[in-house]
Design an enzyme around this catalytic site. Structure first.
Site, PDB file in Angstrom:
ATOM      1  N   GLU A 139      -9.276  -5.208   9.890  1.00  0.00           N
ATOM      2  CA  GLU A 139     -10.350  -5.727  10.758  1.00  0.00           C
ATOM      3  C   GLU A 139     -10.766  -4.631  11.734  1.00  0.00           C
ATOM      4  O   GLU A 139     -10.036  -3.651  11.912  1.00  0.00           O
ATOM      5  CB  GLU A 139      -9.835  -6.957  11.523  1.00  0.00           C
ATOM      6  CG  GLU A 139      -9.435  -8.072  10.573  1.00  0.00           C
ATOM      7  CD  GLU A 139      -9.073  -9.365  11.290  1.00  0.00           C
ATOM      8  OE1 GLU A 139      -9.074  -9.382  12.537  1.00  0.00           O
ATOM      9  OE2 GLU A 139      -8.814 -10.339  10.574  1.00  0.00           O
ATOM     10  N   GLU A 369      -4.326   2.535   2.925  1.00  0.00           N
ATOM     11  CA  GLU A 369      -3.020   2.169   2.337  1.00  0.00           C
ATOM     12  C   GLU A 369      -1.873   2.700   3.193  1.00  0.00           C
ATOM     13  O   GLU A 369      -0.863   3.162   2.681  1.00  0.00           O
ATOM     14  CB  GLU A 369      -2.875   2.712   0.907  1.00  0.00           C
ATOM     15  CG  GLU A 369      -4.016   2.383  -0.017  1.00  0.00           C
ATOM     16  CD  GLU A 369      -4.088   0.913  -0.340  1.00  0.00           C
ATOM     17  OE1 GLU A 369      -3.155   0.168   0.011  1.00  0.00           O
ATOM     18  OE2 GLU A 369      -5.110   0.508  -0.902  1.00  0.00           O
ATOM     19  N   THR A 371      -1.554   4.889   7.031  1.00  0.00           N
ATOM     20  CA  THR A 371      -1.807   6.274   7.429  1.00  0.00           C
ATOM     21  C   THR A 371      -0.511   7.086   7.294  1.00  0.00           C
ATOM     22  O   THR A 371       0.580   6.523   7.171  1.00  0.00           O
ATOM     23  CB  THR A 371      -2.259   6.335   8.906  1.00  0.00           C
ATOM     24  OG1 THR A 371      -1.177   5.863   9.721  1.00  0.00           O
ATOM     25  CG2 THR A 371      -3.490   5.476   9.161  1.00  0.00           C
TER      26      THR A 371
END
Ligand SMILES: Cc1cc2nc3c(=O)[nH]c(=O)nc-3n(C[C@H](O)[C@H](O)[C@H](O)COP(=O)(O)OP(=O)(O)OC[C@H]3O[C@@H](n4cnc5c(N)ncnc54)[C@H](O)[C@@H]3O)c2cc1C
Length: 390
Positions: A139, A369, A371
């Site tokens: 988000e 996926e 950091t």
């Protein structure tokens, strides 16, 4: 380039592969060479991707959800899936993202956590590429910390009603179905959201400097009403989305090396042909030191990927091991891409060569996926038993 000089041939990496793995790799390489590579510079330049057409072609050769079983999926080994990701990303990280999100995020979420009806409804069509899926977890204010998500699903007269915004969602604007994670009174749950539901929209994010041959979108959910059976029944809590992310990260362990390999092959070719100070660029010691170091990292990354592939095929891989692979291989791939760019000089900054395109793409791969920092924290947690996330 002859086999003897290929960076991966020096380590004889192929001796670690079985025939089926080599055959799958050859099929994907052929598809990328014929249908993707010739158009990449144009797609990248335009910031577009004929994702639907490509998905259908990929579905024909069984690439979508290929490591899943049943429901029209190919049921290959995890290692074969990894090798397919490598070949796709040797084309472009955006192409691999299309396949990763479809198979490892959207399809995997339904396959692993969905009801029989959800699987029957979506998986066969997603395997052929007739239906495209996306996966909405991130988000605007909740990326590395998905527990901070605000998207909410509440029960109303037996239905679910979803409100919220998801950000940076691959395939969002072209998807037929979105797997959306939302907060409920019972904890975080996943929802199978047909994208033609009233109140759902997915505006595309434009002006990207990375992954330009990939669709990235916002998902806006405004009072999206879904039947009670739209929820993924088999999982509650963050372990649901995290289980899917571990699948997709595994593909990146291999995929990122595809981008690195394509850069290194380009730099080897270019340095052999480029005349500088009266001889080939490849004949200088400084160039050879760069090529040797990059070949080492590519080879080491490949051995790591294959080791993780074998662990996954044995059913023994852990999330921390996947983090080790993702962290190392993406970090080395981006270093290789940047080093190759120096070998190409000014020519390296254009779309005539794939190197800077890969380097730019890998900036996104470094971030999505999980950091690099998140993977360091996962590994640190495994090493010390101390969680340093918050
Ligand atoms: C092209 C693209 C496609 C994407 N596709 C999808 C998708 O399909 N679905 C989806 O759900 N998401 C997707 N993402 C989102 C991606 O997963 C997030 O961007 C990622 O999780 C990071 O979140 P963030 O961008 O909000 O960064 P933040 O979480 O705000 O992080 C900012 C920086 O802070 C660092 N950081 C975070 N936590 C810590 C800590 N505890 N200690 C120290 N440093 C920390 C991070 O490593 C990073 O360097 C995509 C992103 C991109 C760029």
């Amino acid at each position: 380039m002859s086999d003897a000089t290929h960076p991966l041939a020096l380590l004889d990496v192929d001796s670690l592969l079985v025939d089926e793995e080599k055959a799958i790799r050859a099929t994907v390489r052929e598809l990328v060479d014929a249908q993707v590579r010739p158009h990449l510079a144009q797609w990248y330049d335009e910031g577009s991707l004929p994702a639907r057409e490509l998905a259908l072609e990929m579905g024909k050769v069984g690439l979508l959800g290929m490591h899943l079983t049943g429901y029209g999926c190919a049921g290959t080994s995890a290692t074969s899936y990894g090798l397919a990701c490598l070949e796709l990303e040797a084309g472009d990280s955006g192409i691999r993202s299309l396949v990763s999100v479809q198979g490892s995020l959207a399809m995997f979420a339904i396959w692993k956590h969905g009801s029989e009806e959800q699987k029957e409804e979506w998986l066969p069509r997603m395997a052929t590429g007739e239906a495209i899926g996306c996966f909405g977890l991130t988000e605007p204010d909740a990326g590395s910390d998905p527990a901070a998500m605000r998207t909410r699903a509440r029960k109303e007269a037996g239905d679910w009603v979803l409100d919220g915004t998801k950000m940076w969602i691959t395939n969002g604007s072209i998807a037929d179905v979105a797997v959306v994670w939302a907060r409920t009174d019972e904890g975080i749950k996943g929802f199978v959201v047909p994208t033609d539901s009233p109140g759902f929209s997915a505006p595309e994010i434009k002006r990207k400097l990375s992954l330009r041959a990939s669709v990235t979108s916002e998902l806006v959910l405004e009072g999206v009403r879904l039947p009670a059976d739209a929820v993924l029944p088999e999982v509650t809590g963050l372990r649901g989305p995290l289980s899917c992310l571990t699948e997709a990260r595994f593909g990146i362990v291999f995929g990122s090396l595809g981008a690195a390999r394509d850069c290194l092959e380009t730099a080897l070719r270019y340095s052999a042909e480029r005349e500088i100070f009266g001889r080939s660029l490849a004949s200088f010691q400084l160039t050879q030191a760069k090529l040797a170091d990059m070949t080492l990292e590519l080879g080491k990354g490949m051995l790591l990927a294959l080791h993780l592939g074998r662990l996954k095929d044995d059913g023994r891989i852990t999330a921390a091991q996947v983090s080790m692979g993702k962290l190392n291989n993406v970090r080395e791939a981006i270093a290789i891409a940047r080093e190759c760019r120096t070998i190409l000089g000014a020519a390296g900054i254009t779309l005539e060569h794939p190197v800077m395109r890969h380097a730019n793409n890998l900036e996104s791969v470094l971030t999505y996926e999980g950091t690099s920092e998140v993977h360091q924290l996962v590994i640190g947690n495994a090493l010390t038993g101390e969680s340093a996330f918050r």
